[in-house]
Design a protein around this motif. Structure first.
Motif, mmCIF file in Angstrom:
data_model
loop_
_atom_site.group_PDB
_atom_site.id
_atom_site.type_symbol
_atom_site.label_atom_id
_atom_site.label_comp_id
_atom_site.label_asym_id
_atom_site.label_seq_id
_atom_site.Cartn_x
_atom_site.Cartn_y
_atom_site.Cartn_z
ATOM 1 N N LEU A 185 0.639 -1.195 0.047
ATOM 2 C CA LEU A 185 0.084 -0.002 -0.032
ATOM 3 C C LEU A 185 0.899 1.367 0.059
ATOM 4 C CD1 LEU A 185 -2.653 -0.876 2.649
ATOM 5 C CD2 LEU A 185 -2.709 -1.114 -0.107
ATOM 6 N N HIS A 186 0.372 2.145 -0.882
ATOM 7 C CA HIS A 186 1.254 3.443 -0.729
ATOM 8 C C HIS A 186 1.009 4.348 0.346
ATOM 9 C CE1 HIS A 186 2.929 6.781 -3.097
ATOM 10 N NE2 HIS A 186 3.027 6.041 -4.186
ATOM 11 N N ARG A 187 1.974 4.973 0.398
ATOM 12 C CA ARG A 187 1.743 6.117 1.516
ATOM 13 C C ARG A 187 1.056 7.362 1.035
ATOM 14 N NH1 ARG A 187 7.725 7.436 3.093
ATOM 15 N NH2 ARG A 187 6.521 8.977 4.421
ATOM 16 N N GLY A 188 0.485 8.114 1.938
ATOM 17 C CA GLY A 188 -0.453 9.440 1.612
ATOM 18 C C GLY A 188 -1.600 9.434 2.410
ATOM 19 N N SER A 244 1.000 8.410 6.261
ATOM 20 C CA SER A 244 2.048 9.190 5.814
ATOM 21 C C SER A 244 3.306 8.387 6.400
ATOM 22 C CB SER A 244 2.092 10.548 5.981
ATOM 23 O OG SER A 244 1.975 10.765 7.523
ATOM 24 N N SER A 245 3.173 7.609 7.327
ATOM 25 C CA SER A 245 4.349 7.076 8.178
ATOM 26 C C SER A 245 5.006 5.880 7.068
ATOM 27 C CB SER A 245 4.102 6.519 9.391
ATOM 28 O OG SER A 245 3.450 7.573 10.195
ATOM 29 N N PRO A 246 6.429 5.950 6.967
ATOM 30 C CA PRO A 246 6.734 4.919 6.297
ATOM 31 C C PRO A 246 7.097 3.509 7.085
ATOM 32 C CG PRO A 246 8.725 6.108 7.198
ATOM 33 C CD PRO A 246 7.321 6.868 7.726
ATOM 34 N N VAL A 247 6.728 2.294 6.331
ATOM 35 C CA VAL A 247 6.854 0.945 6.744
ATOM 36 C C VAL A 247 7.517 0.322 5.811
ATOM 37 C CG1 VAL A 247 5.707 -1.232 7.404
ATOM 38 C CG2 VAL A 247 4.710 1.038 8.020
ATOM 39 N N SER A 248 8.725 -0.559 6.115
ATOM 40 C CA SER A 248 9.632 -1.424 5.428
ATOM 41 C C SER A 248 8.684 -2.695 5.297
ATOM 42 C CB SER A 248 10.925 -1.576 6.099
ATOM 43 O OG SER A 248 11.792 -0.331 5.885
ATOM 44 N N LEU A 249 8.820 -3.153 4.035
ATOM 45 C CA LEU A 249 8.526 -4.612 3.882
ATOM 46 C C LEU A 249 9.242 -5.526 3.185
ATOM 47 C CD1 LEU A 249 5.004 -3.825 1.990
ATOM 48 C CD2 LEU A 249 5.508 -4.048 4.434
ATOM 49 N N ALA A 287 12.702 7.520 -6.305
ATOM 50 C CA ALA A 287 12.136 7.959 -5.115
ATOM 51 C C ALA A 287 11.976 6.384 -4.328
ATOM 52 C CB ALA A 287 10.691 8.706 -5.142
ATOM 53 N N ASP A 288 12.220 6.488 -3.093
ATOM 54 C CA ASP A 288 12.291 5.294 -2.499
ATOM 55 C C ASP A 288 11.109 5.999 -0.927
ATOM 56 O OD1 ASP A 288 12.268 2.885 -0.804
ATOM 57 O OD2 ASP A 288 14.379 3.053 -0.510
ATOM 58 N N LEU A 289 10.042 5.589 -1.330
ATOM 59 C CA LEU A 289 9.116 6.149 -0.191
ATOM 60 C C LEU A 289 8.824 4.854 0.726
ATOM 61 C CD1 LEU A 289 6.630 8.049 -2.475
ATOM 62 C CD2 LEU A 289 8.539 9.151 -1.201
ATOM 63 N N GLN A 290 9.104 3.690 0.567
ATOM 64 C CA GLN A 290 8.500 2.646 1.105
ATOM 65 C C GLN A 290 7.185 2.545 1.153
ATOM 66 O OE1 GLN A 290 11.097 1.811 5.041
ATOM 67 N NE2 GLN A 290 11.645 3.813 4.735
ATOM 68 N N PHE A 291 6.513 1.937 2.193
ATOM 69 C CA PHE A 291 5.038 1.598 2.148
ATOM 70 C C PHE A 291 4.098 2.044 3.331
ATOM 71 C CE2 PHE A 291 7.622 -1.127 -0.291
ATOM 72 C CZ PHE A 291 6.942 -1.377 -1.619
ATOM 73 N N SER A 292 2.941 1.915 3.283
ATOM 74 C CA SER A 292 2.322 2.518 4.620
ATOM 75 C C SER A 292 1.646 1.135 5.335
ATOM 76 C CB SER A 292 1.183 3.607 3.945
ATOM 77 O OG SER A 292 0.080 2.677 3.310
#
Length: 520
Positions: free
Chosen positions: A111-114, A118-123, A153-158
């Motif tokens: 799942l995308h952040r936004g 907004s907090s980043p999660v590593s999968l 961009a490396d936004l990670q995930f939500s």
């Protein structure tokens, strides 16, 4: 996984020198990284051989240093304020689905952040016992009306969404935000929300909100029917390792095993937390001008105490914050349930509240003394999860200590273990015969209520503390296996009364114990 098993596996690896080398390097490296992703990579990096004990030891190592603040400054402009409809339009493309087309019975959608996530999660995935990082790639998302982030961009995930099934896949679970997750049984809609850990809810000093910072998802074996997820939890006062084993079906079971490492004294901690919505219904109304007769996804708290008493407490949407505590020792089960399954009780063809899951918690092992806590928060919107239930241990968790807890969740139509007694199937209340009196009507239903001889011996034991019970009446309907109880509560000059009602015959209970609180 038990604490002893974690330690046994850890020591076994340590004997070979493998884990000792990893943590010698990881502990030193952990002094340098300034981002959460860097800390995770310093302990359990891509390409390493995975073992659940590593997540536990990672939590232990991280508990010895202050929490690295969670930041969302890397999000592209406007993503944190996206409208809901635009955010949900961002979905992973088929190429971004993990294990899609592999016939493993489960598919994972990052799942995308936004929006509010907004907090980043590593999968990470675990494939052939090796850690594989799930890399963020904008090219694997469909952005709808939203401008994609720049390439590279490396936004990670939500978080992530889990689908189950081969021929007709369905959404099974959602892990997104803080330590929130939700699931359902086959044929249901999403409703109640679980939290792996809750700290200081309902207190004036403010709630502390733990977060999952990283997940390791084990690749399922074909036809195994089980998905195992590991998560690393972090908060200002505590770190932890959580293992969740999902088994979908007509009842979806999630076994939760958690090891916590306290950075500070934890005097108000909650396990087995579930949240849900109760806006209005026959058992509690506050004058809402709504054409629907009821608006709720949970109707009450069900409990099976350590001494075997079945208790049901209907929930309400109060005018003021209400906190209730049900003392117990070694509880055998508790949870938020949705007892109303008749669509005509809601008349809502969009929300379909009758299809929302009940969530039952079965503690694994002895939990000792404590209490089931119920928080009822005033609400004007069905979007608010204003009902919170969890177990609060009596003994605080000391700073520097290690605590393990395990329980089994059942996401279900009704709890797998049910009372061998009549249950409260309908509760109504309204104005009484005098100014401050309140009239209650309760229907109990059960097979034994079809026995005319037994019904003739039934008495209703009902008390109000403080207050008095007036105009108590019983109406037996053995052809419907139902006993209707009506009574009025006179609170005198008090503004709150705790009610207790149980049917018995010959000194033995015939019904579960119904508890309720009414405020004037």
């Amino acid at each position: 996984m038990s604490k002893s098993l974690n330690r046994r596996r850890f020591l076994s690896l340590a004997a070979t020198g493998a884990i000792a080398q990893r943590f010698a390097v990881g502990t030193a490296a952990a002094q340098a990284p300034t981002t959460w992703a860097g800390l995770v990579q310093s302990v359990i990096a891509e390409g390493q051989r995975f073992d659940p004990a590593l997540v536990v030891e990672a939590a232990r190592v991280l508990s010895r240093r202050p929490m690295v603040p969670l930041v969302a400054t890397d999000l592209p402009e406007g993503y944190a304020t996206l409208p809901y409809d635009q955010y949900v339009g961002i979905r992973a493309q088929p190429s971004g689905m993990i294990w899609a087309g592999e016939n493993r019975g489960f598919t994972v959608e990052p799942l995308h952040r936004g929006y509010v996530f907004s907090s980043p999660v590593s999968l990470f995935t675990v494939e052939d016992e090796v850690v594989r990082r799930v890399a963020f790639d904008p090219g694997k998302f469909n952005y709808g009306r939203v401008t994609p982030p720049p390439s590279g961009a490396d936004l990670q995930f939500s978080g992530f969404r889990v689908s189950a099934g081969l021929e007709r896949p369905y959404e099974l679970a959602l892990f997104q935000g803080a330590t929130f997750f939700r699931s359902l049984a086959r044929g249901q809609n999403f409703g109640a929300l679980a939290r792996a850990l809750i700290l200081r809810p309902g207190e004036q000093r403010g709630e502390e909100i733990p977060f999952f910072r990283a997940y390791w998802i084990e690749r399922p074996s074909p036809a195994a029917g089980v998905l195992i997820i590991h998560a690393l939890l972090d908060s200002e006062s505590v770190t932890g390792a959580v293992r969740m084993t999902l088994r979908p079906g007509d009842v979806t079971f999630i076994d939760v095993e958690m090891t916590l490492f306290a950075r500070a004294n934890l005097d108000h901690v909650g396990f087995g937390c579930v949240m849900g919505t109760y806006l209005s219904g026959p058992q509690s109304r506050r004058g809402f001008d709504d054409l629907r007769p009821a608006v709720h996804e949970v109707s009450g708290v069900q409990m099976l105490t350590g001494n075997g008493e079945w208790i049901y407490r209907p929930v309400s949407n109060p005018a003021n914050l209400q906190v209730s505590s049900f003392q117990d020792s070694n509880p055998r089960g508790f949870g938020l349930v949705q007892r109303e399954r008749d669509p005509n009780a809601f008349v809502d063809d969009d929300q379909r509240f009758e299809l929302r899951p009940s969530v039952w918690m079965e503690p694994l092992g002895e939990w000792g003394p404590g209490s089931v806590q119920l928080i009822e928060i005033p609400s004007e919107s069905e979007l608010n999860d204003n009902i919170i239930s969890y177990w609060r241990p009596r003994q605080p968790i000391a700073a520097g200590s290690e605590t393990t807890v395990a329980y089994r969740q059942a996401w279900c139509w009704q709890p797998p273990e049910r009372p061998p007694l009549a249950t409260a199937t309908r509760i109504r209340q309204g104005r009484g015969s005098q100014a401050r009196r309140r009239r209650f009507l309760v229907d109990f239903t059960g097979d034994r209520l079809g026995d005319a001889a037994l019904v003739a011996a039934i008495r209703a034991n009902v008390t109000a503390t403080p207050g008095s019970i007036q105009n108590l009446r019983l109406w037996p309907y053995p052809e419907r296996r139902t006993m209707r109880v009506a009574f009025e509560v006179d609170p005198g000059s008090e503004t709150l009364s705790e009610l207790r009602l149980v049917l018995d015959a010959g000194g033995q209970p015939v019904s579960e114990t119904l508890l309720n609180r009414w405020t004037w």
